[in-house]
Design a protein around this motif. Structure first.
Motif, PDB file in Angstrom:
ATOM      1  N   LYS A  58       0.841  -1.200   0.000  1.00 24.11           N
ATOM      2  CA  LYS A  58       0.000   0.000   0.000  1.00 24.11           C
ATOM      3  C   LYS A  58       0.877   1.251   0.000  1.00 24.11           C
ATOM      4  N   ALA A  59       0.359   2.336  -0.590  1.00 30.67           N
ATOM      5  CA  ALA A  59       1.119   3.588  -0.668  1.00 30.67           C
ATOM      6  C   ALA A  59       1.309   4.199   0.719  1.00 30.67           C
ATOM      7  N   GLY A  60       0.236   4.251   1.501  1.00 32.87           N
ATOM      8  CA  GLY A  60       0.313   4.748   2.873  1.00 32.87           C
ATOM      9  C   GLY A  60       1.064   6.064   2.993  1.00 32.87           C
ATOM     10  N   ASP A  61       2.098   6.077   3.853  1.00 33.33           N
ATOM     11  CA  ASP A  61       2.850   7.311   4.076  1.00 33.33           C
ATOM     12  C   ASP A  61       4.261   7.225   3.480  1.00 33.33           C
ATOM     13  N   LEU A  62       4.415   6.515   2.352  1.00 25.77           N
ATOM     14  CA  LEU A  62       5.707   6.434   1.684  1.00 25.77           C
ATOM     15  C   LEU A  62       6.007   7.755   0.972  1.00 25.77           C
ATOM     16  N   GLU A  63       7.274   8.130   0.960  1.00 22.72           N
ATOM     17  CA  GLU A  63       7.716   9.335   0.245  1.00 22.72           C
ATOM     18  C   GLU A  63       8.089   8.907  -1.176  1.00 22.72           C
ATOM     19  N   LEU A  64       7.156   9.063  -2.114  1.00 22.83           N
ATOM     20  CA  LEU A  64       7.351   8.581  -3.477  1.00 22.83           C
ATOM     21  C   LEU A  64       7.755   9.708  -4.425  1.00 22.83           C
ATOM     22  N   LYS A  65       8.718   9.400  -5.293  1.00 19.07           N
ATOM     23  CA  LYS A  65       9.142  10.341  -6.335  1.00 19.07           C
ATOM     24  C   LYS A  65       8.582   9.834  -7.649  1.00 19.07           C
ATOM     25  N   GLU A  66       8.104  10.759  -8.482  1.00 21.92           N
ATOM     26  CA  GLU A  66       7.491  10.334  -9.731  1.00 21.92           C
ATOM     27  C   GLU A  66       8.339  10.734 -10.936  1.00 21.92           C
ATOM     28  N   LYS A  67       8.280   9.894 -11.974  1.00 19.55           N
ATOM     29  CA  LYS A  67       8.974  10.151 -13.232  1.00 19.55           C
ATOM     30  C   LYS A  67       7.985   9.908 -14.358  1.00 19.55           C
ATOM     31  N   VAL A  68       7.893  10.846 -15.282  1.00 11.83           N
ATOM     32  CA  VAL A  68       7.029  10.680 -16.453  1.00 11.83           C
ATOM     33  C   VAL A  68       7.844   9.953 -17.517  1.00 11.83           C
TER      34      VAL A  68
END
Length: 172
Positions: free
Chosen positions: A10-20
């Motif tokens: 689950k995504a929850g409180d993860l610090e995610l970085k996004e790339k297109v």
């Protein structure tokens, strides 16, 4: 083949970085003229073994990217990363795209092209040799890379299932 759902998280409180990875403009011709819409393929990851991909479609680019990020957060998987690389070689197919990922020595870097590089870097893999065979379609290459990463097995689980020591798993 059965789908591996045991490493989904689950995504929850993860610090995610996004790339297109890719943006595609779609044109629909109607009676009143042309209507443009956009689709965005996005990869998100915390650069520590968690990665996800998603597709967003909308009338504007920024909205499509936002939808893609939301979709990617729903498709997160856990990847076994050991000392910046993967535990073993893995081959996977998706559509006409085939990918091969191999572990590499420390300092090698990410030897991969385009959309594979985005997935591997988002997962936190720093040293890997990867080759995309067959189709260069970014959608299928990303899906094939995800399939390869989800098929990776942790050495600890392999050692337990074979009833051997961890040292014996690596040295044969």
């Amino acid at each position: 083949m059965a789908k591996n759902s045991f490493n989904k998280i689950k995504a929850g409180d993860l610090e995610l970085k996004e790339k297109v990875v890719a943006i595609n403009r779609v044109t629909k011709t109607t009676k009143g003229g042309r209507t443009f819409s956009f689709s965005a393929l996005v990869v998100v990851g915390n650069e520590n073994g968690v990665v996800g991909h998603g597709l967003g479609k909308a009338k504007e680019v920024q909205e499509a990217i936002t939808k893609g990020i939301d979709d990617a957060k729903k498709n997160l998987i856990k990847v076994p990363v050991m000392h910046g690389t993967i535990p073993h070689d893995q081959f996977a197919k998706e559509g006409a795209a085939k990918v091969l990922v191999k572990p590499a020595a420390h300092g090698t870097g990410v030897i991969a092209g385009g959309s594979m590089r985005a997935v591997l870097e988002s997962a936190g893999i720093t040293d890997v040799l990867a080759k995309s065979l067959g189709s260069a379609n970014p959608h299928n290459v990303v899906k094939a890379t995800f399939k390869a990463l989800s098929l990776l097995r942790e050495p600890i689980h392999v050692a337990k299932s074979r009833n051997v020591s961890l040292k014996k798993v690596f040295n044969g």
